[in-house]
Design a protein around this motif. Structure first.
Motif, mmCIF file in Angstrom:
data_model
loop_
_atom_site.group_PDB
_atom_site.id
_atom_site.type_symbol
_atom_site.label_atom_id
_atom_site.label_comp_id
_atom_site.label_asym_id
_atom_site.label_seq_id
_atom_site.Cartn_x
_atom_site.Cartn_y
_atom_site.Cartn_z
ATOM 1 N N GLN A 1 0.903 -1.152 -0.050
ATOM 2 C CA GLN A 1 0.265 -0.161 0.069
ATOM 3 C C GLN A 1 1.002 1.272 0.110
ATOM 4 O OE1 GLN A 1 -1.634 -1.501 3.709
ATOM 5 N NE2 GLN A 1 -1.375 0.341 4.640
ATOM 6 N N TYR B 1 0.728 5.176 -10.998
ATOM 7 C CA TYR B 1 0.183 3.955 -10.240
ATOM 8 C C TYR B 1 -0.703 3.188 -10.886
ATOM 9 C CZ TYR B 1 3.291 5.965 -6.421
ATOM 10 O OH TYR B 1 4.071 6.331 -5.642
ATOM 11 N N LYS B 2 -1.750 3.966 -11.382
ATOM 12 C CA LYS B 2 -2.906 3.177 -12.099
ATOM 13 C C LYS B 2 -2.475 2.256 -13.076
ATOM 14 C CE LYS B 2 -7.493 4.687 -13.770
ATOM 15 N NZ LYS B 2 -8.287 5.815 -14.220
ATOM 16 N N ASN C 1 -1.002 -0.902 -12.220
ATOM 17 C CA ASN C 1 -2.042 -1.715 -11.705
ATOM 18 C C ASN C 1 -2.234 -1.780 -10.144
ATOM 19 O OD1 ASN C 1 -2.785 -3.024 -14.447
ATOM 20 N ND2 ASN C 1 -0.779 -4.257 -14.044
ATOM 21 N N TRP C 2 -1.995 -0.501 -9.515
ATOM 22 C CA TRP C 2 -2.445 -0.392 -8.185
ATOM 23 C C TRP C 2 -3.759 0.199 -8.351
ATOM 24 C CZ3 TRP C 2 0.906 0.335 -3.641
ATOM 25 C CH2 TRP C 2 1.916 -0.492 -3.985
ATOM 26 N N THR C 3 -4.737 -0.038 -7.223
ATOM 27 C CA THR C 3 -6.042 0.467 -7.243
ATOM 28 C C THR C 3 -6.191 1.457 -6.130
ATOM 29 O OG1 THR C 3 -6.638 -1.540 -6.070
ATOM 30 C CG2 THR C 3 -7.196 -1.496 -8.473
ATOM 31 N N LYS C 4 -7.028 2.255 -6.359
ATOM 32 C CA LYS C 4 -7.212 3.345 -5.278
ATOM 33 C C LYS C 4 -8.261 2.664 -4.253
ATOM 34 C CE LYS C 4 -8.922 8.081 -4.950
ATOM 35 N NZ LYS C 4 -9.566 9.094 -5.618
ATOM 36 N N THR C 5 -8.075 3.014 -2.916
ATOM 37 C CA THR C 5 -9.129 2.516 -2.023
ATOM 38 C C THR C 5 -9.811 3.660 -1.408
ATOM 39 O OG1 THR C 5 -7.925 2.916 0.112
ATOM 40 C CG2 THR C 5 -7.060 1.148 -1.037
#
Ligand SMILES: CC(C)(COP(=O)(O)OP(=O)(O)OC[C@H]1O[C@@H](n2cnc3c(N)ncnc32)[C@H](O)[C@@H]1OP(=O)(O)O)[C@@H](O)C(=O)NCCC(=O)NCCS
Length: 159
Positions: A122, A136-137, A140-144
């Protein structure tokens, strides 16, 4: 490590601290919540490098010049029932952006996380730093839905 030609990603050593301070100065100038304070960042980097069991600090080096860095520290997550990693200090030198350094560093910390059995990574990013959010998108990071809160402690010696 070192998947990209001319860029070597390796664990940071004490001799890299001066170069990392330059990078952190760049980063903190972008993030509104932080003000660069060299003695504090120097102390923080030294602590990170001393505690390698639960952390990893990586630098990206090209022609023996450090041009990028990132750090990872672990905590225990009750949600995951195990260790997770907090990624911080992700930065590439301005002249070297767009050449795979940021993505190479993230791949390398992911590899470290895999080897150490971490269950999730994270990070926090400035909500106005659209460049980083897009980056980051793309990785392949996802927003929480979580937002970060903080409380400065009275005994803290930082401003
Ligand atoms: C964010 C940062 C670390 C990215 O590092 P970088 O080395 O420039 O990124 P890379 O070259 O590895 O880019 C990887 C991918 O992300 C894409 N990308 C990078 N910046 C992007 C942006 N602003 N918008 C959209 N995509 C972007 C690249 O196009 C590339 O995609 P591709 O592989 O399909 O070509 C770097 O721009 C930086 O240091 N920014 C300032 C510090 C900062 O904001 N750090 C984040 C703190 S939370």
């Amino acid at each position: 490590m070192g998947q990209y030609p001319d860029i070597n990603i390796r664990p940071a050593v004490s001799a890299d601290i001066e170069d990392m301070l330059v990078l952190l100065k760049e980063l903190f100038a972008i993030e509104e919540d932080f003000t660069f304070n060299e003695p504090l960042q120097r102390q923080g980097l030294a602590l990170l490098l001393a505690g390698r069991q639960n952390s990893c600090v990586l630098v990206a080096e090209t022609k023996r010049q450090v041009v990028g860095m990132c750090s990872l520290q672990t905590i225990i997550s009750t949600a995951e029932g195990g260790r997770v990693g907090i990624v911080e200090d992700v930065v590439a030198a301005p002249a070297w952006r767009g050449r795979g350094i940021g993505s190479g560093l993230l791949e390398a910390v992911e590899e470290w996380a895999g080897k150490h059995g971490l269950r999730r990574l994270q990070l926090q990013a400035d909500s106005g730093n659209h460049q980083a959010l897009n980056f980051y998108k793309k990785q392949n990071w996802t927003k929480t839905r979580l937002v970060c809160w903080q409380k400065r402690l009275k005994h803290s010696n930082s401003s």
